[in-house]
Design a protein around this motif. Structure first.
Motif, short mmCIF file in Angstrom:
data_model
loop_
_atom_site.label_atom_id
_atom_site.label_comp_id
_atom_site.label_asym_id
_atom_site.label_seq_id
_atom_site.Cartn_x
_atom_site.Cartn_y
_atom_site.Cartn_z
N PRO A 172 56.27 38.95 28.21
CA PRO A 172 56.88 39.02 29.54
C PRO A 172 56.71 37.72 30.33
N SER A 173 57.62 37.55 31.28
CA SER A 173 57.51 36.44 32.22
C SER A 173 57.82 36.96 33.62
N THR A 174 57.50 36.15 34.62
CA THR A 174 57.71 36.59 36.01
C THR A 174 59.19 36.57 36.36
N LYS A 175 59.58 37.54 37.18
CA LYS A 175 60.95 37.60 37.71
C LYS A 175 60.86 37.18 39.16
N GLY A 176 61.28 35.96 39.44
CA GLY A 176 61.11 35.41 40.78
C GLY A 176 59.72 34.78 40.92
N ILE A 177 59.46 34.26 42.11
CA ILE A 177 58.19 33.58 42.38
C ILE A 177 57.23 34.59 43.00
N LEU A 178 56.14 34.87 42.28
CA LEU A 178 55.13 35.81 42.76
C LEU A 178 53.92 35.02 43.26
N ARG A 179 53.42 35.39 44.43
CA ARG A 179 52.35 34.61 45.06
C ARG A 179 51.04 35.40 45.08
N GLY A 180 49.96 34.65 44.95
CA GLY A 180 48.64 35.24 45.14
C GLY A 180 48.11 36.05 43.97
N ILE A 181 48.67 35.86 42.77
CA ILE A 181 48.16 36.57 41.59
C ILE A 181 47.25 35.61 40.82
N PRO A 182 45.98 35.95 40.65
CA PRO A 182 45.04 35.04 39.98
C PRO A 182 45.53 34.65 38.58
N GLY A 183 45.55 33.34 38.33
CA GLY A 183 45.91 32.84 37.00
C GLY A 183 47.40 32.79 36.72
N VAL A 184 48.24 33.23 37.68
CA VAL A 184 49.69 33.21 37.47
C VAL A 184 50.30 32.16 38.39
N PRO A 185 50.86 31.07 37.84
CA PRO A 185 51.45 30.03 38.68
C PRO A 185 52.54 30.58 39.59
N GLU A 186 52.64 30.01 40.79
CA GLU A 186 53.66 30.46 41.74
C GLU A 186 54.99 29.78 41.43
N ALA A 187 55.63 30.24 40.35
CA ALA A 187 56.90 29.68 39.89
C ALA A 187 57.69 30.79 39.21
N ASP A 188 59.00 30.63 39.19
CA ASP A 188 59.86 31.60 38.51
C ASP A 188 59.73 31.45 37.00
N ASP A 189 59.79 32.58 36.31
CA ASP A 189 59.92 32.54 34.85
C ASP A 189 58.72 31.90 34.16
N VAL A 190 57.50 32.31 34.56
CA VAL A 190 56.31 31.83 33.85
C VAL A 190 55.73 32.98 33.03
N VAL A 192 53.36 35.64 31.32
CA VAL A 192 52.18 36.39 31.77
C VAL A 192 51.67 37.25 30.61
N THR A 193 50.40 37.60 30.69
CA THR A 193 49.79 38.44 29.65
C THR A 193 49.81 39.90 30.09
N ARG A 194 49.55 40.77 29.12
CA ARG A 194 49.44 42.19 29.46
C ARG A 194 48.28 42.41 30.43
N ALA A 195 47.20 41.65 30.25
CA ALA A 195 46.06 41.76 31.16
C ALA A 195 46.46 41.38 32.58
N ASP A 196 47.32 40.35 32.73
CA ASP A 196 47.82 39.99 34.06
C ASP A 196 48.52 41.18 34.71
N LEU A 197 49.36 41.86 33.92
CA LEU A 197 50.10 43.01 34.45
C LEU A 197 49.16 44.14 34.83
N GLU A 198 48.21 44.45 33.95
CA GLU A 198 47.29 45.55 34.22
C GLU A 198 46.42 45.29 35.44
N ASN A 199 45.92 44.06 35.56
CA ASN A 199 44.99 43.74 36.65
C ASN A 199 45.70 43.59 37.99
N ASN A 200 47.01 43.40 37.97
CA ASN A 200 47.77 43.16 39.20
C ASN A 200 49.06 43.99 39.22
N PHE A 201 48.99 45.23 38.72
CA PHE A 201 50.22 46.00 38.51
C PHE A 201 51.02 46.19 39.80
N GLU A 202 50.33 46.32 40.93
CA GLU A 202 51.05 46.52 42.19
C GLU A 202 51.82 45.25 42.59
#
Length: 367
Positions: A172-190, A192-202
């Motif tokens: 998976p990659s980000t859809k749009g620019i998501l801000r404030g997620i630890p370890g996830v750059p604030e850029a479109d289409d970067v 992400v790991t499954r752990a990123d999704l689980e730890n920040n699902f909201e």
């Protein structure tokens, strides 16, 4: 009339009744209906949604986007003839099979015209759900430079370009620019790991951590269904991108559904099976156009390097491509669509007038 005359390039200027701004993406434009029109259509057409659900008319264009830019051709060609009809036809075909096979619903409620969907409002999950069965494209470019970890998944050494992977990978990659997620750059289409999704699902707009399992299940089910159908046509489903969102049904229950398009040559790579067995990759998707662009311009790094986006945008703005490049893509899209659905496509001579007539006559949405 030539095919070039049949292009619907501008789709955000239609006199469809709306009281909200028209949202125009790279390819589709969205017209949110008035509350009165939404309620009327739900009642008249019997759509299985809440009576106060917001509805929209979504119109696809024939514009062509590649490397995050819109391209045009010489002679005033502002898009790819037949592209919109081909993509919608293919997506409609897969969504119908999804329903028949008990997979999740989509946001599409009605198909008034080959270029038009009536959709219900969905709350999008902010993840580009990418599934890969072969190592190619950006993954191969990174792998060939020594990278072995993709979205938290470790790949073995010794893989060859365009080789089938040991298993279907979800990257998976980000859809749009998501801000404030630890370890996830604030850029479109970067990535992400499954752990990123689980730890920040909201933050990714999932309703629950358990829905991460559900989106992966729906992605795999959709991929496997399309892959199996294409295999019967001796075509290989290489990789694809799905999108998901939440809707509320007429019982008031929230459901995770498929959004946007699925299994099209715009959002997927499709290869010819016979050619692949003979050691050759023949693209039946937009990837062929991307490769043609890389060959056409003397400095392909501009198209591949996100740090050179200004130069890339200038390339797209200041260059008319040879018409043959767009017509080759038109033939690719129309041919694979006709092969998938088993009949010839009807490419309208005047798509704009035709779709407006249908929306006025049968839906009362044009004054």
């Amino acid at each position: 009339m030539s095919l070039a005359d049949k292009v619907l390039a501008v789709n955000n200027d239609l006199p469809i009744r709306t009281d909200k701004p028209i949202h125009s993406g790279k390819v589709r434009s969205v017209y949110w209906l008035t509350e009165a029109d939404s309620r009327r259509l739900i009642r008249e057409k019997g759509y299985p949604v809440a009576e106060d659900a917001p509805l929209a008319v979504m119109v696809i264009s024939d514009r062509i986007s590649a490397f995050d830019c819109i391209w045009r051709g010489e002679g005033g060609m502002q898009g790819v003839p037949g592209k919109g009809a081909a993509l919608n036809t293919i997506a409609n075909h897969w969504f119908k099979l999804f329903r028949e096979n008990g997979l999740a619903e989509s946001h599409i409620l009605d198909i008034p015209h080959p270029l038009v969907w009536i959709v219900q409002k969905a709350r999008p999950v902010m993840v580009e759900a990418i599934a890969r069965q072969y190592i190619t494209g950006s993954m191969w470019r990174a792998y060939s430079k020594g990278e072995r970890e993709f979205c938290g998944i470790q790949l073995p050494d010794g893989l060859d370009k365009d080789q089938k992977l040991p298993e279907l990978l979800i990257t998976p990659s980000t859809k749009g620019i998501l801000r404030g997620i630890p370890g996830v750059p604030e850029a479109d289409d970067v990535n992400v790991t499954r752990a990123d999704l689980e730890n920040n699902f909201e933050a990714f707009n999932f309703s629950s951590k358990g829905d991460i399992d559900l989106y992966e299940k729906l992605l795999k089910e959709g991929f496997d269904l399309i892959s199996g159908e294409l295999a019967q046509l001796d075509q290989i489903f290489v990789d694809t991108k799905f999108e998901f969102g939440y809707v509320t049904d007429n019982k008031g229950e929230e459901k995770l559904i498929y959004m946007d398009e699925v299994g099209t040559p715009d959002s997927s790579r499709i290869w010819d099976g016979e050619a692949y067995r003979n050691g050759e990759v023949v693209e039946k998707s937009k990837e062929g156009f991307r490769q043609a662009l890389l060959s056409y311009f003397p400095d392909p790094d501009i198209l591949l390097n996100k740090d050179r986006m200004e130069e890339r945008e200038a390339l797209a703005r200041d260059n008319e491509l040879p018409a043959s490049m767009l017509m080759d893509l038109s033939e690719t899209y129309i041919a694979i669509a006709e092969r998938i659905v088993g009949h010839k496509l009807n490419i309208s001579d005047n798509p704009k007038a035709e779709l407006l007539e249908v929306l006025k006559r049968d839906y009362g949405l044009v004054d």
